[in-house]
Design a protein around this motif. Structure first.
Motif, PDB file in Angstrom:
ATOM      1  N   ILE A  88      14.198  70.441  -5.974  1.00 15.07           N
ATOM      2  CA  ILE A  88      14.492  70.600  -4.545  1.00 15.07           C
ATOM      3  C   ILE A  88      14.653  69.236  -3.871  1.00 15.07           C
ATOM      4  O   ILE A  88      15.444  69.085  -2.939  1.00 15.07           O
ATOM      5  N   ALA A  89      13.954  68.214  -4.372  1.00 17.08           N
ATOM      6  CA  ALA A  89      14.133  66.860  -3.829  1.00 17.08           C
ATOM      7  C   ALA A  89      15.552  66.363  -4.092  1.00 17.08           C
ATOM      8  O   ALA A  89      16.183  65.767  -3.216  1.00 17.08           O
ATOM      9  N   ILE A  90      16.055  66.622  -5.292  1.00 14.81           N
ATOM     10  CA  ILE A  90      17.432  66.240  -5.625  1.00 14.81           C
ATOM     11  C   ILE A  90      18.405  66.980  -4.709  1.00 14.81           C
ATOM     12  O   ILE A  90      19.336  66.381  -4.151  1.00 14.81           O
ATOM     13  N   ASP A  91      18.197  68.278  -4.533  1.00 18.15           N
ATOM     14  CA  ASP A  91      19.097  69.077  -3.697  1.00 18.15           C
ATOM     15  C   ASP A  91      19.081  68.619  -2.238  1.00 18.15           C
ATOM     16  O   ASP A  91      20.131  68.511  -1.604  1.00 18.15           O
ATOM     17  N   TRP A  92      17.886  68.327  -1.691  1.00 15.27           N
ATOM     18  CA  TRP A  92      17.806  67.857  -0.310  1.00 15.27           C
ATOM     19  C   TRP A  92      18.453  66.475  -0.169  1.00 15.27           C
ATOM     20  O   TRP A  92      19.112  66.194   0.831  1.00 15.27           O
ATOM     21  N   ALA A  93      18.253  65.623  -1.169  1.00 12.97           N
ATOM     22  CA  ALA A  93      18.861  64.286  -1.111  1.00 12.97           C
ATOM     23  C   ALA A  93      20.387  64.380  -1.105  1.00 12.97           C
ATOM     24  O   ALA A  93      21.053  63.690  -0.323  1.00 12.97           O
ATOM     25  N   LEU A  94      20.935  65.244  -1.939  1.00 16.35           N
ATOM     26  CA  LEU A  94      22.388  65.427  -1.963  1.00 16.35           C
ATOM     27  C   LEU A  94      22.887  66.010  -0.647  1.00 16.35           C
ATOM     28  O   LEU A  94      23.931  65.582  -0.126  1.00 16.35           O
ATOM     29  N   ALA A  95      22.154  66.964  -0.103  1.00 16.55           N
ATOM     30  CA  ALA A  95      22.544  67.540   1.184  1.00 16.55           C
ATOM     31  C   ALA A  95      22.513  66.475   2.278  1.00 16.55           C
ATOM     32  O   ALA A  95      23.403  66.422   3.134  1.00 16.55           O
ATOM     33  N   TYR A  96      21.503  65.609   2.236  1.00 18.99           N
ATOM     34  CA  TYR A  96      21.403  64.540   3.224  1.00 18.99           C
ATOM     35  C   TYR A  96      22.589  63.574   3.096  1.00 18.99           C
ATOM     36  O   TYR A  96      23.194  63.192   4.102  1.00 18.99           O
ATOM     37  N   ILE A  97      22.936  63.208   1.864  1.00 20.97           N
ATOM     38  CA  ILE A  97      24.053  62.281   1.642  1.00 20.97           C
ATOM     39  C   ILE A  97      25.358  62.868   2.171  1.00 20.97           C
ATOM     40  O   ILE A  97      26.120  62.193   2.874  1.00 20.97           O
ATOM     41  N   VAL A  98      25.617  64.138   1.853  1.00 18.52           N
ATOM     42  CA  VAL A  98      26.847  64.793   2.314  1.00 18.52           C
ATOM     43  C   VAL A  98      26.834  64.914   3.841  1.00 18.52           C
ATOM     44  O   VAL A  98      27.834  64.608   4.501  1.00 18.52           O
ATOM     45  N   ALA A  99      25.711  65.343   4.404  1.00 19.62           N
ATOM     46  CA  ALA A  99      25.624  65.489   5.856  1.00 19.62           C
ATOM     47  C   ALA A  99      25.768  64.140   6.558  1.00 19.62           C
ATOM     48  O   ALA A  99      26.413  64.048   7.604  1.00 19.62           O
ATOM     49  N   PHE A 100      25.190  63.099   6.002  1.00 19.69           N
ATOM     50  CA  PHE A 100      25.304  61.770   6.594  1.00 19.69           C
ATOM     51  C   PHE A 100      26.749  61.270   6.528  1.00 19.69           C
ATOM     52  O   PHE A 100      27.261  60.691   7.487  1.00 19.69           O
ATOM     53  N   ALA A 101      27.408  61.526   5.384  1.00 17.27           N
ATOM     54  CA  ALA A 101      28.783  61.057   5.201  1.00 17.27           C
ATOM     55  C   ALA A 101      29.773  61.768   6.123  1.00 17.27           C
ATOM     56  O   ALA A 101      30.711  61.145   6.613  1.00 17.27           O
ATOM     57  N   PHE A 102      29.558  63.060   6.349  1.00 20.87           N
ATOM     58  CA  PHE A 102      30.543  63.826   7.110  1.00 20.87           C
ATOM     59  C   PHE A 102      30.101  64.220   8.522  1.00 20.87           C
ATOM     60  O   PHE A 102      30.930  64.541   9.357  1.00 20.87           O
ATOM     61  N   PHE A 103      28.812  64.243   8.779  1.00 22.13           N
ATOM     62  CA  PHE A 103      28.318  64.729  10.069  1.00 22.13           C
ATOM     63  C   PHE A 103      27.322  63.777  10.716  1.00 22.13           C
ATOM     64  O   PHE A 103      26.502  64.192  11.528  1.00 22.13           O
TER      65      PHE A 103
END
Length: 148
Positions: free
Chosen positions: A50-65
């Motif tokens: 879940i840490a990996i999944d949240w980190a990826l979600a954060y990276i995508v959200a930071f990059a696009f939103f």
């Protein structure tokens, strides 16, 4: 070898290990092995996944939103649902050799990943566990997280 749990082994734990004392290992009542493939994924792998999944979600959200809080949650939910439906596990699950399988066998389908993910996003069901280390989100979705 099927990806689904087997029927419980005969004996006192088959009827419900809690009434007959502590079970030998998580998943025994479900007919799952103690170690290796198809055994219950333990807490370390779950937290790592879940840490990996949240980190990826954060990276995508930071990059696009620009890293908006709700954007991180929405991206997390979308990634979870898409990967569970298509691959049977999230990026974090697959990286740490885990997979979500339905309790009754067969395909995972669409409704199980959606229900499971929405409950994980609410957090509380994910931290309420039973003797088999299945969170409330897995119990409601009739799934189990196993090692590959």
């Amino acid at each position: 070898m099927p990806d689904t749990p087997r029927t419980p082994p005969p004996g006192p734990d088959a009827a419900g290990g809690a009434a007959s004392g502590p079970q030998a290992w998580p998943g025994r009542r479900l007919g799952l092995p103690e170690h290796g493939p198809r055994s219950i994924a333990r807490i370390g792998r779950r937290v790592g996944g879940i840490a990996i999944d949240w980190a990826l979600a954060y990276i995508v959200a930071f990059a696009f939103f620009q890293g908006e809080g709700i954007a991180i949650t929405i991206v997390f939910v979308l990634i979870q649902i898409v990967f569970l439906i298509t691959l049977g596990g999230t990026i974090g699950h697959l990286a740490l050799r885990m997979r979500v399988v339905p309790m009754q066998g067969g395909p995972l389908g669409v409704w199980r990943p959606i229900v499971r993910t929405l409950l994980v996003a609410v957090v509380i069901p994910a931290v309420v566990w039973d003797l088999d280390q299945r969170g409330l989100h897995d119990r409601i979705a009739a799934t189990v997280l196993v090692r590959v």
